[in-house]
Enzyme design. Structure first.
Site, PDB file in Angstrom:
ATOM      1  N   CYS A  95       0.712  -1.229   0.072  1.00  0.00           N
ATOM      2  CA  CYS A  95       0.103  -0.051  -0.052  1.00  0.00           C
ATOM      3  C   CYS A  95       0.799   0.985  -0.301  1.00  0.00           C
ATOM      4  CB  CYS A  95      -1.125  -0.111   1.123  1.00  0.00           C
ATOM      5  SG  CYS A  95      -2.033   1.592   1.342  1.00  0.00           S
ATOM      6  N   CYS A 194      -6.169  -3.094   7.789  1.00  0.00           N
ATOM      7  CA  CYS A 194      -7.071  -1.889   8.133  1.00  0.00           C
ATOM      8  C   CYS A 194      -8.282  -2.191   7.271  1.00  0.00           C
ATOM      9  CB  CYS A 194      -6.390  -0.599   7.572  1.00  0.00           C
ATOM     10  SG  CYS A 194      -6.192  -0.809   5.729  1.00  0.00           S
TER      11      CYS A 194
END
Length: 358
Positions: A95, A194
Site C-alpha cells: 500500500c 485495516c
C-alpha cells in the site's frame, strides 16, 4: 508545473492519535497543514467522520478521497493472491508506495503543497555526499516502522516529513495529545489489517468470502512421506505450530509451503532455521528501483526478515534472475515467503525485497 509552497504540508490523517499528534506538531512548527483521509473501503463513513472531527479541532483544512477501487485491485488483490499461493503478505508494504504515498503526493500537488507527512515512527536522513534521502529508524525501537517504508523512492522521500520519528514511546505521543486536549488522545490503536474487521472476520474467511477457494492437500515430511491432509494453503504460514489439525505425537511446525504441488511440509524447529534468505522484486533506495547496486556486492549490513524481528548481521549478494541472496551470520527462524526482508546500513534503510519460498 506551478511552484509548490514549502510552508504547506499534506498529512495522511486517519483519525488515530498518531496522525493527529503529527498534525499538531507540524502546525506548532508553523506549517499550513492539510489533513487528507483516503478511504480504502469506499464506504468508511465512521472513519472519515472521525478524521474530519479531529481536523476541525485542530483548525486545519480537511480533504478526503475514495481510493477503494485502486486499493481493491492493488492491495487486496495481492493479499488474496499471496495467501492462495502459500505466501504470507504484508499489505502495508504494498500500500505505501502504490496507494498511500502516491495519493499524498497527488493531493499535495493539487493543493500547491511541497511537503507530505504521516504519523509513522521513523525518520528521514539526507546523505549530502550521495545527495540522497533515506528512511532512518525511529527513536522508538519498539514502535519503529522503517521496515514498512523501504519501497519509497526519492520523489517521495525528498518531500516527506515524519514528525513522530524522535518520540521515545507511544505513551509520549498520547501525553502530547492529552496535554492539548485532543479528542482521540486515548483512542485504541488501529487494527493490524485495516480492511478486515477483526471482531467480525479473520483473513481466511475474508478471502473465502471473496469467492476464492483453497483446496485440501497433503501434509508431508521432508522426505515426501504423507502425514495427513491439510485444509487448504491459506490456513497456514511458515513457522506455524498451533491449529494444524494433525496429531503426530510430537511438536510439528510448518517448514515449507509448496503451492505447485499443494503440499505443506511439516518438521521440527531445527528445520525452520536458515542462514540464507533469497528475495525477489527487490527495491534499493540508491537506485529507486530493483537494480542491485554494484558496490553492495558482499556488503555487510543488518537485515530483518519480518517487522517484529531483531535486525541481524548479514552480507548481501546479487543472485540469479534479479534475486538477492542474504547470508546471515546467525541462523534465522521461519523466513516466510511473501514477507519482506529489509536491509539496513547503520540506522538507514538501503533496500529490501520479498522473501522467496525455497
Amino acid at each position: 508545473m506551478k511552484e509548490l509552497k514549502k510552508n504547506k504540508i499534506v498529512l495522511g490523517l486517519s483519525g488515530g492519535v498518531d496522525s493527529t499528534t503529527a498534525a499538531l506538531l507540524l502546525k506548532k512548527k508553523g506549517f499550513e497543514v492539510i489533513g487528507f483521509y483516503f478511504d480504502v473501503l469506499g464506504n468508511n463513513i465512521n472513519g472519515k467522520n472521525e478524521a474530519e472531527q479531529v481536523a476541525k479541532q485542530l483548525g486545519i483544512k480537511f480533504v478526503s478521497k475514495d481510493v477503494s477501487k485502486a486499493f481493491e485491485e492493488i492491495v487486496i488483490g495481492n493479499f488474496c493472491d499471496e495467501y492462495i499461493n502459500g505466501r504470507t503478505p504484508n499489505p502495508c508494504v504494498i500500500c505505501n508506495p502504490n496507494i498511500k504515498f502516491k495519493e499524498l503526493i497527488d493531493v499535495a500537488n493539487s493543493e500547491d503543497a511541497y511537503y507530505i507527512a504521516t504519523g509513522h515512527y521513523a525518520n528521514i536522513f539526507y546523505d549530502e555526499l550521495e545527495e540522497l534521502y533515506y528512511i532512518q529508524k525511529g527513536t522508538n525501537e519498539r514502535k519503529d516502522q522503517s521496515y514498512m517504508l523501504y519501497r519509497l523512492g526519492q520523489e517521495v522521500l525528498s518531500r516527506l516529513m515524519l514528525p513522530l520519528g524522535n518520540i521515545i514511546n507511544k505513551e509520549n505521543t498520547r501525553n502530547i495529545a492529552r496535554e492539548n486536549n485532543l479528542l482521540n488522545a486515548d483512542k485504541k490503536d488501529s487494527q493490524e489489517i485495516c480492511f478486515i474487521d477483526n471482531e467480525k472476520d479473520d483473513y481466511v474467511s475474508y478471502i473465502l468470502n471473496k469467492g476464492l477457494s483453497s483446496k485440501k492437500g497433503n501434509f508431508i515430511d521432508k522426505n515426501g512421506k504423507i502425514l495427513g491432509q491439510h485444509k487448504g494453503l491459506i490456513n497456514y504460514t511458515v513457522g506455524q505450530r498451533k491449529g494444524l489439525g494433525i496429531a503426530l505425537g510430537k511438536q510439528a511446525f510448518v517448514t515449507k509451503i509448496n503451492s505447485k504441488t499443494n503440499e505443506i511440509v511439516l518438521g521440527d524447529n531445527e528445520e525452520l532455521l536458515t542462514d540464507k534468505v533469497i528475495s525477489r522484486n527487490n527495491f534499493f533506495t540508491k537506485n529507486s528501483c530493483d537494480d542491485f547496486p554494484v558496490e553492495y556486492e558482499g556488503k555487510k549490513i543488518k537485515a530483518k526478515i519480518r517487522y517484529a524481528a531483531k535486525p541481524s548481521w548479514a552480507k548481501i549478494f546479487r543472485g540469479k534472475d534479479g534475486t538477492v541472496v542474504t547470508e546471515f551470520e546467525e541462523k534465522q527462524r521461519a523466513a516466510t515467503g511473501g514477507q519482506s526482508i529489509v536491509f539496513y546500513d547503520g540506522d538507514c534503510v538501503i533496500g529490501g525485497g520479498f522473501i522467496v519460498n525455497e
